[in-house]
Motif scaffolding. Structure first.
Motif, mmCIF file in Angstrom:
data_model
loop_
_atom_site.group_PDB
_atom_site.id
_atom_site.type_symbol
_atom_site.label_atom_id
_atom_site.label_comp_id
_atom_site.label_asym_id
_atom_site.label_seq_id
_atom_site.Cartn_x
_atom_site.Cartn_y
_atom_site.Cartn_z
ATOM 1 N N CYS A 141 0.834 -1.211 0.000
ATOM 2 C CA CYS A 141 0.000 0.000 0.000
ATOM 3 C C CYS A 141 0.868 1.260 0.000
ATOM 4 O O CYS A 141 0.606 2.203 -0.767
ATOM 5 N N THR A 142 1.890 1.282 0.847
ATOM 6 C CA THR A 142 2.738 2.472 0.921
ATOM 7 C C THR A 142 3.546 2.649 -0.358
ATOM 8 O O THR A 142 3.710 3.777 -0.846
ATOM 9 N N THR A 143 4.037 1.555 -0.911
ATOM 10 C CA THR A 143 4.791 1.637 -2.169
ATOM 11 C C THR A 143 3.902 2.148 -3.301
ATOM 12 O O THR A 143 4.329 2.962 -4.130
ATOM 13 N N LEU A 144 2.660 1.692 -3.340
ATOM 14 C CA LEU A 144 1.746 2.141 -4.390
ATOM 15 C C LEU A 144 1.431 3.627 -4.261
ATOM 16 O O LEU A 144 1.273 4.318 -5.278
ATOM 17 N N ILE A 145 1.325 4.134 -3.046
ATOM 18 C CA ILE A 145 1.141 5.577 -2.879
ATOM 19 C C ILE A 145 2.321 6.322 -3.473
ATOM 20 O O ILE A 145 2.166 7.329 -4.175
ATOM 21 N N GLY A 146 3.531 5.819 -3.196
ATOM 22 C CA GLY A 146 4.719 6.432 -3.786
ATOM 23 C C GLY A 146 4.763 6.298 -5.295
ATOM 24 O O GLY A 146 5.273 7.182 -5.995
ATOM 25 N N ASP A 147 4.222 5.202 -5.827
ATOM 26 C CA ASP A 147 4.203 4.992 -7.281
ATOM 27 C C ASP A 147 3.209 5.914 -7.976
ATOM 28 O O ASP A 147 3.498 6.506 -9.025
ATOM 29 N N TYR A 148 2.026 6.016 -7.404
ATOM 30 C CA TYR A 148 0.945 6.733 -8.065
ATOM 31 C C TYR A 148 1.064 8.249 -7.969
ATOM 32 O O TYR A 148 0.568 8.969 -8.839
ATOM 33 N N TYR A 149 1.712 8.756 -6.915
ATOM 34 C CA TYR A 149 1.707 10.199 -6.660
ATOM 35 C C TYR A 149 3.120 10.705 -6.397
ATOM 36 O O TYR A 149 3.999 9.947 -5.981
ATOM 37 N N SER A 150 3.319 12.000 -6.633
ATOM 38 C CA SER A 150 4.620 12.626 -6.404
ATOM 39 C C SER A 150 4.414 14.012 -5.806
ATOM 40 O O SER A 150 3.293 14.518 -5.757
ATOM 41 N N GLY A 151 5.510 14.633 -5.364
ATOM 42 C CA GLY A 151 5.464 15.996 -4.852
ATOM 43 C C GLY A 151 4.505 16.160 -3.692
ATOM 44 O O GLY A 151 4.413 15.321 -2.798
ATOM 45 N N HIS A 152 3.762 17.272 -3.690
ATOM 46 C CA HIS A 152 2.833 17.560 -2.605
ATOM 47 C C HIS A 152 1.692 16.557 -2.554
ATOM 48 O O HIS A 152 1.119 16.320 -1.479
#
Length: 418
Positions: A141-152
């Motif tokens: 779940c945390t990796t996917l958040i990092g994958d899907y979104y960037s910056g703010h």
């Protein structure tokens, strides 16, 4: 980046387009699914906390029950800590979605096992298997958040992850306390909720192949591979290990602190702990709204946590104890997303699973040792409140050390930019 931050502080960059949509029904369903999945390890961590005294009474005849019963709460964190780095490597090599779905189904199987187990050893073993599934779920779940979104956007959703987990913890404390009134086994039924979540995850998350191809297309060119940032991750993981001990103290020890003040009703214990946990949500909201680089905030955040521990140490009544816990949890609500955002900013896509796994190992390792450390310190100083007070002094020392380190790093940076 704030002017007070050194040049080495991770920047928050919104220039790169996100690899997935950031609006519309699909986006909302994706975020909801990821946040719900991130709450499962919290469920494992706090749901049975209000019934620990009842479990201890039930297994009082078992040698070493005083140390073993708390393991039923914390051993998932140990399993998660030991296995998260391996889960991170698997995530990077085999993909996120498949592993997440399998782990979510197994979570229900292992989580409900204590309903039918009579041996304390078997219950602890089943809890360790819960930790195995949590390692995969949280890392994915945390990796996917990092994958899907960037910056703010990434900062926002990592903070939202903490907010949702903290809000869930608040609800789970109340639920665990209320269900525990019917017997210490009853709260374990709640683990079956992951069977309802698995189909939602399957529907909401883009397939790994599609998501990776989209991200590469937005990059335009294939970036040069850089070595894994071991040195930077070692520093943030060491700080996370200690921060996890600070973060987990109130959820694990609040029931025992209240019991020491004469409170034995599990519903009251769950409600009091939930009130403190609600402050964690407020802290995470505060962090998300500040929109600052996380590193400059660390000294202040640890200082707030230390102040809360100080009030808890001095508390001679339930209201004052709750006030101290609220102050501490306000700090921990900012601490967790700050540590996680700082770690994620140091990772590229190909290393994000591994790096997230290392961070999870540090965090849940700290969660696991938390009650053991406090138990050892309690034996040395005589009271649990005294052990909490010493942890407050350690938190204040870390805050001071970080402040001194940042000022030393800032002076050369200011000289170089002059």
């Amino acid at each position: 980046m704030p002017a007070s931050a050194p040049l080495s502080s991770p920047a928050i960059d919104d220039s790169a387009p996100p690899p997935v949509s950031v609006s519309g029904p699909a986006h909302r369903l994706r975020v909801t699914a990821l946040m719900a999945g991130s709450c499962l390890p919290v469920l494992g961590a706090v749901l049975i906390a209000p019934v620990l005294p009842k479990m201890q009474d039930h297994f009082a005849s078992i040698p070493g029950a005083k140390a073993l019963v708390p393991l039923a709460l914390t051993v998932p964190a140990l399993a998660l800590a030991l296995l998260a780095p391996f889960a991170g490597v698997i995530v990077d090599r085999l993909g996120r979605k498949r592993l997440l779905l399998v782990a979510t189904v197994l979570y229900a199987l292992f989580g409900t096992a204590p309903l039918w187990l009579d041996s304390l050893g078997a219950i602890i073993a089943s809890r360790a298997l819960v930790g195995v599934t949590e390692a995969a779920i949280m890392t994915c779940c945390t990796t996917l958040i990092g994958d899907y979104y960037s910056g703010h956007r990434r900062v926002k959703y990592l903070a939202l992850q903490t907010m949702c987990a903290s809000a869930a913890a608040t609800a789970f404390f109340v639920l665990g306390g209320a269900a525990g009134a019917a017997g210490w086994r009853v709260p374990f039924w709640v683990y079956a909720v992951s069977l309802l979540l698995a189909p939602m995850l399957a529907l909401a998350l883009p397939s790994p192949a599609v998501r990776e191809a989209t991200e590469r297309a937005t990059e335009g060119v294939q970036p040069a591979r850089r070595p894994f940032p071991w040195r930077q991750m070692a520093g943030i993981c060491a700080l996370t290990f200690f921060g996890a001990t600070v973060f987990y103290t109130v959820p694990v020890e609040m029931a025992y602190l209240l019991d020491g003040l004469g409170v034995e009703n599990t519903g009251v214990i769950g409600l009091a702990t939930a009130v403190a946990s609600a402050a964690t949500v407020a802290g995470a909201i505060t962090f998300a709204r500040l929109k600052r680089s996380p590193d400059p905030m660390m000294p202040t955040v640890f200082a707030i946590c230390a102040a809360g521990f100080g009030v808890m140490f001095l508390a001679g009544s339930v209201p004052l104890l709750v006030v101290g816990a609220v102050i501490n949890c306000l700090g921990t609500g900012m601490l967790l997303p700050a540590l996680l955002t700082s770690a994620m900013s140091r990772l590229e896509y190909r290393d994000r699973g591994r790096g997230t796994g290392l961070w999870m190992a540090a965090y849940f390792g700290g969660c696991f040792v938390c009650p053991l450390v406090l138990l050892a310190v309690e034996s040395a100083v005589g009271t649990l409140a005294g052990a909490v007070g010493l942890l407050g002094l350690a938190s204040a020392a870390v805050a001071l050390g970080l402040l001194v380190a940042r000022r030393r790093a800032w002076k050369p940076a200011r000289t170089a930019s002059a």
